[in-house]
Write an enzyme that holds these catalytic residues in place. Structure first.
Site, PDB file in Angstrom:
ATOM      1  NE  ARG A 118      12.102  -7.908 -19.520  1.00 46.55           N
ATOM      2  CZ  ARG A 118      11.846  -9.145 -19.924  1.00 46.55           C
ATOM      3  NH1 ARG A 118      12.813  -9.946 -20.301  1.00 46.55           N
ATOM      4  NH2 ARG A 118      10.630  -9.592 -19.989  1.00 46.55           N
ATOM      5  CE  LYS A 153      -8.665  -6.418  -2.483  1.00 46.33           C
ATOM      6  NZ  LYS A 153      -9.167  -7.657  -1.873  1.00 46.33           N
ATOM      7  CD  GLU A 214     -17.748  -5.596   2.426  1.00 48.96           C
ATOM      8  OE1 GLU A 214     -17.060  -5.271   1.448  1.00 48.96           O
ATOM      9  OE2 GLU A 214     -17.358  -5.499   3.596  1.00 48.96           O
TER      10      GLU A 214
END
Ligand code: SF4
Length: 650
Positions: A118, A153, A214
């Site tokens: 697993r 992220k 940005e």
């Protein structure tokens, strides 16, 4: 923005980052720190049912299509559970796999294998899921120059692993950590009330770092573009498609632009068509689904493959010369072994038509079997070993979009006979027929130069489809300037003046395998060995082709390597399987891939022993599978375009 690193460096970093995660994963499932060199295992289900001395062989198998990443992590985990476990990888990171395909064969103490299963699969499934999602994104933007980037992220602790998987999938890594570069975002700007003020402060404090800023609206974009010296990149945060296209016009190449915010597989193509240079996608790492893999216990390593081989041999024996199996250079070795002829697509189709075989079975992608069906003689039937085997390049040229472009171009340049459509053989039969009906001609990567030259010598313009790199590289090799070459954009047709002054108009398609070779890879290779010879396929981008020592078709690359003296070092920019095969056949030379992430053609990966066996088994039945039957009118028109090629290329 991270510099390219070698595969070895990336793997080393991957395993270092994975090490504590492996310990954590094992601690979740197992009692570690047992006696001797193996950790003690607490798996009562296994320990109570299986004899402690039992050994087993198991296979890790793909249950879905995808791209594999993280094999080294799974292997390390298994070995840490029990160093007696043997691991044989059947694929490598970056390889596209199909359902049922064996990823690795593992053997050793049964208790250890079942206890570790697993945890090993968890790593492999997650990283392969990210690599698969990345490859899908990269393929979706193949008709543009946009580069897919990841973000920060990532799952806490998994930063290096997640970004490794993005890199394996064909994306590029944005900053790994905050310290890698300056990224001035809305909160920095809000905190001091000025975009240029925030940029100025950051630059003064850290002149050594690259700087990206940005912007959330067009006013901020104007302000960012006015900064001198220019910033290194501007991030367009959640701008509309119209605003992005306008930003591209305003920046006009002075500052690279990165689109960000709500990028999905459905929206990414339209975003790339605005002309932005980068698209960052948080979803690659925060929401990628795991690739479905499982571990199956087997008595032998390859029972299914053995069955397929038996069937293939039996049908070939039974049909003799009534059957010919054709294999393209990019298919898997185990399938190519059963091909009667190996070669490029057109060469194979022509040679098969010269035989008296009744059944022609193509092991390659769909357009290759269609070319075979176009050239087949009366009485010959053509089959594919897999109908799933598509070509990303061929798929970039949808007939309705091509027809629209053609109507616009011919409307602008006047008489349709002043422009000749030239269609690369790597295209659907409908597209070849479309060109055949309009005075057009097929070309291959080997004869493209002669065909384009023929058209230009006749004082005609060229509409080249579907590969913009092959068309552009060919035009430049003939001395045309960038001003005389125009890339068509389906979403925003070029200005009429630009169409009128273009000598060669290129459909914007590209091959996702050859598009992946980059200038930095050439630089890296030459730094490592100044004597290296670099040869690339002309489907690579023009900067790569212009820096390579040679560019040539698959057959030309094979000949170059064959004819070179022992000791020559080759770095090759084409499909991974062909390069690995050349390396095996020529141990007296050093033959390696130009890139460090192996570029596999996913379409070619679909051609498996099972698929070939299924097609062959059905040939003599009432309902044979995978037969390629073309509409007669399409077949005839496509044949006209191919025959023109034969006449014009002599
Ligand atoms: S290598 Fe490229 S052009 Fe060739 S079949 Fe694959 S996607 Fe198509």
């Amino acid at each position: 923005m991270r510099a390219m690193e070698s595969n070895r460096t990336n793997l080393k970093r991957l395993l270092e980052a994975a090490s504590p995660l492996i310990d954590l994963a094992l601690a979740e499932d197992l009692m570690v720190g047992g006696e001797g060199h193996c950790p003690a295992i607490a798996d009562p289900s296994t320990q109570s049912t299986i004899d402690s001395g039992a050994c087993m062989v198991a296979r890790i198998v793909a249950k879905d299509r995808g791209v594999i990443a993280g094999l080294a992590v799974a292997e390390e985990l298994l070995r840490r559970v029990d160093p007696r476990i043997e691991w044989i990888a059947e694929v490598e990171d970056g390889q596209a796999v199909v359902p049922g395909e064996c990823i690795a064969v593992i053997s050793g103490p049964a208790v250890s294998l079942l206890a570790a299963e697993r945890a090993a699969l968890n790593f492999l499934q997650r990283l392969s899921g990210i690599a698969t999602a990345t490859r899908d994104m990269v393929d979706a933007v193949v008709a543009t120059d946009a580069t897919i980037l990841d973000t920060r992220k990532t799952v806490p602790g998994f930063r290096v692993l997640d970004k490794y998987a993005v890199w394996i999938g064909g994306g590029e890594n944005h900053r790994l950590s905050l310290g890698d570069m300056l990224l001035i975002k809305d909160n920095h700007i809000d905190a001091i009330g000025s975009l240029s003020g925030a940029v100025s402060r950051a630059r003064t404090a850290h002149p050594e770092l690259l700087l990206e800023v940005e912007v959330a609206n067009m006013a901020q974009l104007d302000e960012a573009l006015a900064i001198q010296p220019p910033v290194d990149r501007i991030l367009l945060d959640n701008l509309s498609l119209e605003q992005m296209a306008e930003a591209v016009q305003l920046a006009s190449g002075r500052v690279p632009l990165e689109a960000s915010g709500n990028v999905t597989l459905e929206t990414v193509r339209a975003i790339s068509a605005t002309g932005v240079d980068y698209i960052s996608v948080g979803g690659l790492t925060h929401s990628a689904s795991a690739l479905d893999l499982s571990m199956r216990v087997e008595d032998t390593a390859h029972p299914e493959a053995d069955r397929a081989i038996e069937q293939i041999r039996e049908v070939k024996r039974r049909l003799g010369e009534r059957l010919i199996v054709l294999g393209h250079h990019y298919i898997r070795d185990d399938v190519l072994e059963y091909a009667d002829l190996r070669g490029d697509s057109l060469e194979l189709a022509r040679r098969a038509a010269e035989t008296n075989a009744e059944f022609i079975v193509f092991c390659g992608v769909r357009f290759m079997a269609e070319t075979g069906a176009t050239l087949a003689k009366d009485g010959q039937r053509v089959f594919s070993a897999s109908s799933h085997a598509g070509c990303v390049l061929a798929d970039t040229a949808r007939l309705d979009a091509v027809r629209e472009a053609w109507d616009k171009i011919t409307h602008v340049v006047g008489e349709a006979d002043r422009i000749v459509p030239i269609v690369y053989v790597n295209s659907a039969s409908e597209l070849k027929a479309f060109c055949g009906k309009r005075g057009g001609v097929v070309c291959t990567s080997a004869n493209a130069k002669r065909i384009v030259e023929h058209v230009i010598a006749d004082r005609k313009r060229v509409f080249f489809l579907p590969d913009r790199h092959l068309g552009g590289n060919t035009a430049r090799a003939l001395g045309l300037s960038d001003e005389e070459i125009l890339i068509w954009h389906s979403e925003r047709a070029p200005q009429e003046d630009a169409i009128r002054s273009a000598q060669v108009i290129l459909w914007p398609g590209a091959c996702n395998v050859h598009q992946r070779f980059r200038v930095e890879q050439i630089t890296h290779q030459r730094m490592e060995d100044p004597a290296v010879r670099i040869v690339v396929h002309p489907e690579c981008n023009p900067r790569v082709v212009s820096l390579a020592d040679e560019a040539g078709s698959t057959s030309q690359i094979i000949r170059l390597v064959e004819d070179s003296p022992a000791g020559t070092h080759w770095a090759i920019g084409t499909e991974a399987r062909l390069v690995y095969r050349l390396a095996t056949v020529h141990p007296e030379k050093t033959v390696e891939l130009l890139s460090d992430v192996p570029p596999y053609c996913a379409g070619m990966s679909e051609v498996t022993l099972d698929g070939l066996a299924r097609t062959l088994e059905s040939l003599e039945t009432a309902q044979p599978v995978e037969e390629v039957v073309l509409d007669e009118a399409i077949s005839q028109a496509a044949r006209v375009a191919i025959e023109r090629m034969l006449a014009w290329s002599v």
